[in-house]
Design a protein around this motif. Structure first.
Motif, mmCIF file in Angstrom:
data_model
loop_
_atom_site.group_PDB
_atom_site.id
_atom_site.type_symbol
_atom_site.label_atom_id
_atom_site.label_comp_id
_atom_site.label_asym_id
_atom_site.label_seq_id
_atom_site.Cartn_x
_atom_site.Cartn_y
_atom_site.Cartn_z
ATOM 1 N N ASN A 214 71.138 30.516 67.873
ATOM 2 C CA ASN A 214 71.707 29.509 67.274
ATOM 3 C C ASN A 214 72.274 30.372 66.571
ATOM 4 N N TYR A 215 73.603 30.514 66.367
ATOM 5 C CA TYR A 215 74.010 31.489 65.088
ATOM 6 C C TYR A 215 73.472 31.036 63.928
ATOM 7 N N MET A 216 73.201 29.830 63.277
ATOM 8 C CA MET A 216 73.263 28.830 62.208
ATOM 9 C C MET A 216 72.012 30.211 61.571
ATOM 10 N N TRP A 217 71.092 30.300 62.206
ATOM 11 C CA TRP A 217 69.735 30.901 61.884
ATOM 12 C C TRP A 217 70.545 32.670 60.959
ATOM 13 N N ALA A 218 70.988 33.361 62.077
ATOM 14 C CA ALA A 218 72.136 34.261 61.670
ATOM 15 C C ALA A 218 72.165 34.295 60.236
ATOM 16 N N PHE A 219 72.895 32.571 59.898
ATOM 17 C CA PHE A 219 73.892 32.778 59.234
ATOM 18 C C PHE A 219 73.225 32.156 57.692
ATOM 19 N N ALA A 220 71.790 31.369 58.080
ATOM 20 C CA ALA A 220 70.913 31.321 57.414
ATOM 21 C C ALA A 220 70.288 32.650 56.819
ATOM 22 N N ALA A 221 69.596 33.181 57.377
ATOM 23 C CA ALA A 221 69.529 34.951 56.581
ATOM 24 C C ALA A 221 70.665 35.756 56.132
ATOM 25 N N ALA A 222 72.192 35.702 57.029
ATOM 26 C CA ALA A 222 72.706 36.589 56.086
ATOM 27 C C ALA A 222 73.359 35.766 54.363
ATOM 28 N N ALA A 223 73.072 34.575 54.423
ATOM 29 C CA ALA A 223 73.249 33.312 53.103
ATOM 30 C C ALA A 223 72.656 34.170 51.985
ATOM 31 N N LEU A 224 71.631 35.204 52.428
ATOM 32 C CA LEU A 224 71.287 35.895 51.281
ATOM 33 C C LEU A 224 72.210 36.543 49.693
ATOM 34 N N ILE A 225 72.982 36.672 50.275
ATOM 35 C CA ILE A 225 73.670 37.247 49.562
ATOM 36 C C ILE A 225 74.222 36.253 49.239
ATOM 37 N N GLY A 226 75.040 35.652 49.530
ATOM 38 C CA GLY A 226 75.173 34.220 48.406
ATOM 39 C C GLY A 226 73.833 33.758 47.511
ATOM 40 N N VAL A 227 72.650 33.217 48.093
ATOM 41 C CA VAL A 227 71.775 33.384 47.348
ATOM 42 C C VAL A 227 71.234 33.875 45.993
ATOM 43 N N TYR A 228 71.498 35.238 46.536
ATOM 44 C CA TYR A 228 70.957 36.304 45.547
ATOM 45 C C TYR A 228 71.815 36.310 44.163
ATOM 46 N N GLN A 229 73.039 35.904 44.231
ATOM 47 C CA GLN A 229 74.186 35.616 43.789
ATOM 48 C C GLN A 229 74.524 34.948 42.827
ATOM 49 N N TYR A 230 74.411 33.592 42.186
ATOM 50 C CA TYR A 230 74.493 32.522 41.873
ATOM 51 C C TYR A 230 73.399 32.254 40.411
ATOM 52 N N TYR A 231 73.022 33.295 39.790
ATOM 53 C CA TYR A 231 71.874 33.156 38.865
ATOM 54 C C TYR A 231 72.285 33.978 37.651
ATOM 55 N N GLY A 232 72.115 33.360 36.905
ATOM 56 C CA GLY A 232 72.706 34.375 35.654
ATOM 57 C C GLY A 232 72.773 33.449 34.375
ATOM 58 N N PHE A 233 73.448 32.398 34.592
ATOM 59 C CA PHE A 233 73.517 31.107 33.678
ATOM 60 C C PHE A 233 73.134 31.000 33.140
ATOM 61 N N GLU A 234 71.761 30.964 33.048
ATOM 62 C CA GLU A 234 70.573 30.317 32.705
ATOM 63 C C GLU A 234 70.351 31.234 31.291
ATOM 64 N N ALA A 235 70.889 33.222 31.478
ATOM 65 C CA ALA A 235 70.868 33.667 30.316
ATOM 66 C C ALA A 235 71.704 32.538 29.355
ATOM 67 N N CYS A 236 72.377 31.680 29.207
ATOM 68 C CA CYS A 236 72.789 31.587 28.022
ATOM 69 C C CYS A 236 72.021 31.129 27.343
ATOM 70 N N GLY A 237 71.878 29.768 27.936
ATOM 71 C CA GLY A 237 70.833 29.781 27.275
ATOM 72 C C GLY A 237 69.745 29.939 26.603
ATOM 73 N N ASP A 238 68.590 31.060 27.549
ATOM 74 C CA ASP A 238 67.823 31.797 26.407
ATOM 75 C C ASP A 238 67.793 32.430 25.087
ATOM 76 N N VAL A 239 69.350 32.647 24.769
ATOM 77 C CA VAL A 239 69.881 32.972 23.749
ATOM 78 C C VAL A 239 70.635 31.654 22.178
ATOM 79 N N ALA A 240 69.906 30.981 23.032
ATOM 80 C CA ALA A 240 70.447 29.456 22.607
ATOM 81 C C ALA A 240 70.894 29.978 20.465
ATOM 82 N N GLU A 241 69.125 30.811 20.165
ATOM 83 C CA GLU A 241 69.310 29.953 18.657
ATOM 84 C C GLU A 241 70.237 31.382 17.917
ATOM 85 N N GLU A 242 70.579 32.019 19.254
ATOM 86 C CA GLU A 242 71.682 32.853 18.412
ATOM 87 C C GLU A 242 73.235 33.354 18.646
ATOM 88 N N VAL A 243 73.648 31.515 18.727
ATOM 89 C CA VAL A 243 74.896 31.593 19.257
ATOM 90 C C VAL A 243 75.341 29.534 18.495
#
Length: 500
Positions: A214-243
């Motif tokens: 089933n290709y969906m298993w291969a897609f789920a594994a390959a989708a880690l490129i997206g999963v590993y990509q989209y974090y970093g936005f929380e760093a904007c809040g880590d420095v909340a006292e500097e903004v």
């Protein structure tokens, strides 16, 4: 009749923080543009795509690119949930103080512990991953010793930038963002114009990736490129006292990080996919480094070196932003007296306006992990396997705390509110996050020993287990007098109505 003049924005910020129980030592030198740039460079689309492109293409073929859209929507839900929280509680440290206000001290301690360990490990993984790129850029062999040495140099440079204070960090983040976005546009644009081998229809062709199953298993594994990509936005809040005006500006920066960072990552990935001449060779494993193959063919040796230098700036910016986030979290821990060494972690440099010992911690621990690879490269691989999962786990602990608080009567009262959509977005964010973590931890190497096959889940269990033992042996968190659990209304505290 005399009337008092309205408070200036910086006075409003001071008063808001004072009402939350804190008097900040930071300077609010980080502009909205710099705050966004910090989140963007932490997300670092160039680093993420270049690092995982070969794996994703070989595992799932070109359709793996659709994971960027799926994950982008999921993480946007998380970012929206975080936006309501940071708008009401704009306190340095991010997920730890948010969990503290939404749930309580013990839950916050574990949330912060998981996230801090994940950040420190991620810093190590970023600088270690930069080692081979540095070697290639300057003509060295990517031996273990060279990789370690280059990683430590990059870590030292990132630490030096952070020690120079918020203003320098902000400028460095903007420079990193500018270099990365220009590099992504120039490289991607040139590949699409002058080196494209396929049309868009290839994005729906798996080229046999995943075999007969089933290709969906291969897609789920390959989708880690997206999963590993989209974090970093929380760093904007880590420095909340500097903004300045964090309750309004940080939610905007978080959303922009998702929009622009995701678009840049997708664009780079699209350009690479359409420019790989022999996709079946990548899937078959005969071309194990398609990124280098494409860049050398399209730009030649000299052009490829220039691109490598842009990539190195991206690695440096990413490490620098991660360090900033980790140090603010450690400082927040120390300020609340939550962990051994709090007397040092809470110390603040009056001249640089940074927490020096928290920054040192964010340099020493990653350095020790990198040096440990000299003893065992396999060991560092196992340690780093926890990095992304730990960040997602820290995220979802906050999302869960927010959902629990809503069900107990919490009504967000900051400058950013989702209104009637808040509960639905919160639930959807939790469903997405749990699904992503299951995908990350799912065993995919049946031929490997069981402990290697389950390494992500096992490493998370080890980190949580160590945290639980520490909480029993050294329960400083129970003696912390800083405010906590105040998001949920009690009989003594009437429920707050949303601010109009």
């Amino acid at each position: 009749m005399s009337t008092s003049s309205p408070a200036r924005p910086d006075e409003d910020d001071v008063q808001h923080l004072h009402a939350l129980g804190y008097q900040s030592e930071f300077k609010r030198d980080m502009s909205p543009w710099a705050n966004f740039s910090l989140g963007f460079t932490y997300l670092s689309p160039v680093v993420g795509v270049y690092t995982l492109f070969a794996y994703a293409l070989a595992t799932g073929g070109p359709p793996m690119i659709w994971s960027f859209l799926i994950v982008g929507v999921g993480q946007l839900l998380v970012a929206l949930t975080f936006s309501e929280i940071v708008a009401q509680f704009p306190v340095a440290g991010g997920v730890y103080p948010w969990a503290r206000r939404l749930w309580g001290r013990r839950y916050a301690w574990m949330t912060g512990w998981v996230y801090l360990v994940a950040l420190l490990v991620t810093i190590a993984s970023v600088v270690y991953g930069a080692g081979p790129f540095i070697a290639a850029a300057f003509g060295f062999d990517a031996t273990v010793n060279n990789t370690i040495a280059f990683a430590l140099v990059l870590l030292a440079v990132a630490t030096a930038i952070n020690f120079m204070g918020t203003k320098v960090l902000a400028k460095a983040a903007i420079i990193g963002f500018t270099a990365e976005i220009i590099g992504a546009l120039v490289v991607g644009g040139w590949l699409l114009i002058g080196h494209r081998h396929h049309n868009l229809s290839v994005l729906f062709d798996s080229f046999g990736a995943g075999g007969d199953g089933n290709y969906m298993w291969a897609f789920a594994a390959a989708a880690l490129i997206g999963v590993y990509q989209y974090y970093g936005f929380e760093a904007c809040g880590d420095v909340a006292e500097e903004v300045p005006n964090p309750g309004r500006l940080i939610p905007k920066a978080m959303r922009r990080t998702i929009y622009i960072g995701g678009a840049a990552a997708t664009f780079v990935c699209l350009a690479l996919v359409l420019s790989v001449a022999d996709i079946p060779a990548v899937i078959a494993g005969t071309d194990t480094d398609p990124v280098s193959t494409v860049l050398n063919e399209a730009f030649g040796p000299v052009g490829a070196k220039v691109i490598l230098l842009v990539v190195l700036i991206s690695f440096l910016s990413c490490a620098m932003s991660l360090q900033a986030a980790a140090s603010r979290l450690a400082y927040s821990y120390g300020r609340d007296g939550m962990i051994m060494g709090s007397s040092l972690l809470k110390k603040f440099s009056a001249t640089r306006h940074v927490p020096p010992y928290a920054l040192i911690l964010a340099a020493i621990v990653p350095a020790l992990i990198v040096i440990g690879s000299k003893v065992s490269t396999d060991a560092i691989t196992k340690i780093i396997s926890f990095a992304a999962f730990g960040i997602y786990l820290g995220f979802q602990m906050v999302v869960l705390a927010a959902l629990r608080a809503r069900l107990k009567g919490w009504v967000p009262s900051g400058k950013y509110q989702l209104g009637k959509w808040g509960l639905a977005v919160n639930i959807a964010a939790l469903v997405y996050g749990v699904t992503a973590m299951i995908n990350m931890a799912w065993p995919r190497t049946p031929g490997a020993p069981w402990y290697d096959n389950w390494i992500v889940a096992l490493s998370a269990a080890v980190v949580v287990g160590i945290g639980l033992v520490y909480m029993v042996v050294h329960p400083l968190h129970d003696r912390s007098t800083a405010p906590h659990s105040d998001a949920i209304p009690t009989k003594a505290t009437p429920r707050k109505m949303p601010t109009p």
